[in-house]
Design an enzyme around this catalytic site. Sequence first.
Site, PDB file in Angstrom:
ATOM      1  N   HIS A 267     -26.839 -73.856 -31.181  1.00 27.33           N
ATOM      2  CA  HIS A 267     -26.313 -74.933 -32.176  1.00 27.33           C
ATOM      3  C   HIS A 267     -26.852 -74.594 -33.551  1.00 27.33           C
ATOM      4  CE1 HIS A 267     -24.867 -78.634 -33.743  1.00 27.33           C
ATOM      5  NE2 HIS A 267     -25.898 -79.186 -33.880  1.00 27.33           N
ATOM      6  N   CYS A 268     -28.070 -74.062 -33.705  1.00 27.83           N
ATOM      7  CA  CYS A 268     -28.743 -74.103 -34.959  1.00 27.83           C
ATOM      8  C   CYS A 268     -28.347 -73.197 -35.721  1.00 27.83           C
ATOM      9  CB  CYS A 268     -30.067 -74.239 -34.841  1.00 27.83           C
ATOM     10  SG  CYS A 268     -30.645 -75.906 -34.143  1.00 27.83           S
ATOM     11  N   ILE A 269     -28.713 -71.775 -35.404  1.00 30.96           N
ATOM     12  CA  ILE A 269     -28.791 -70.857 -36.565  1.00 30.96           C
ATOM     13  C   ILE A 269     -27.406 -70.371 -37.132  1.00 30.96           C
ATOM     14  CG2 ILE A 269     -29.544 -68.423 -36.787  1.00 30.96           C
ATOM     15  CD1 ILE A 269     -31.851 -68.883 -34.792  1.00 30.96           C
ATOM     16  N   ASP A 272     -26.325 -74.173 -39.056  1.00 27.86           N
ATOM     17  CA  ASP A 272     -27.255 -74.826 -40.232  1.00 27.86           C
ATOM     18  C   ASP A 272     -27.125 -74.193 -41.504  1.00 27.86           C
ATOM     19  OD1 ASP A 272     -27.794 -76.426 -38.165  1.00 27.86           O
ATOM     20  OD2 ASP A 272     -29.906 -75.766 -37.988  1.00 27.86           O
TER      21      ASP A 272
END
Length: 437
Positions: A267-269, A272
């Site tokens: 979900h992050c890299i 974001d």
Amino acid sequence: MGLIEKLHQVEATVGVIGLGYVGLPLAVVSAKAGYSVIGFDVDATKIERLYAGESYIEAVEASDLVAVSDKCAWTTDFADLSKCDVIIICVPTPLNHHREPDLSYVEQTAKVIAKHMTPETLVVLESTTWPGTTEEVLKPLLSASGLTLGSDVFVGYSPEREDPGNATFRTKTIPKIIAGDGPTAQALMEAFYGAVVETVVSVPSPTVAEAVKITENIFRSVNIALVNELKLVYDEMGIDVWQVIDGAATKPFGFMPFYPGPGLGGHCIPIDPFYLAWRARKFDVPTRFIELAGEINTNMPNHIVHRTREVLDRASGRGLNGARLLLVGVAYKKNVSDMRESPAMRLMQLFEEAGAKIDFIDPHVPEIPPMREYGLFEGRTALNPSEVMAGSFDAVVIATDHDQIDYTALLDLDCPVVDTRNAISKRGLPMEQVTKA
């Protein structure tokens, strides 16, 4: 008894909204610390599974749910937020189709909280977002409750730092960044998280805390993009990038190893950096470096498809159209079932658009779950290893290097192997039919 006393004496009720990879582990560790916990989710199936003692993520064992069963309640009824002294928001913050921040889950959640919260409540956002969200989005929505922020309701931000599959660091042992909106909120944040996790790291404001999380993930994104680009360069030179990285990693200072792959997942890299790039445009500041890294990482599945086509051309002269491929691993990283933003789904899409027929194996993903994208693949099931027979495939593509995969058996299929993770070489297996990609 005031809220600070409730927190210090571990007598507060904690509400966790969103029982996914972030919220469920946080709910469990909060209960293990002694707090009463109410877990909220819109998915009734999750609630049923939790009451049955069944976990749906690797970070929480069934035994963990049993251990906290007397401390936890699970519900889809958000009216129960009125019973909570601490409310923690752990909902998704994806990108929309224009690759811009989608805060709709945060906004909807904040509106529901405003309807039900009572005085003496701490509201904490944990979802990753652009710097300024707590101040500019969350606080105004909570103000609609009619309660006074800073005296009736206190607001803070604490970014999640979950790393699915990491056996060394879990929710309790990962240092926790915290920031309250004002000194009272800061004291409440320190009291709550200090009881739940081993290490609390206070920063001056929610905006700084939001920027900390964004910076951590941009750091990884940029460095992964760098080694992905180096892989393309060194491939043309006949140099093995993994050997280069392993050699460079022996330097005890000034270098940190990152490794190439078929694209970014989780979900992050993959998401974001675009949050900060979007926010920076509001200040007329370019983010060329960040955007270039995103472009390189996003394009990696296309490179893997190109290399696979080349391998098939050399092996049989047939290319991708009509080829039968075995995709090894569809989770976004090894040894987990997490499918969020998995580059394997993009690979599957590109291969099928080129006319290939795709089967997959994954010991952690027996069936492709519902996803925000790639709905076409929902419900597809993994082959049983016993169904994977020699002569059945034109090529094998290793997208995720799970430890449970029998890599020797893959080589026995007697077809070319395209290895995007260096899985074969690092296990010391024969490389004659393997192409690193």
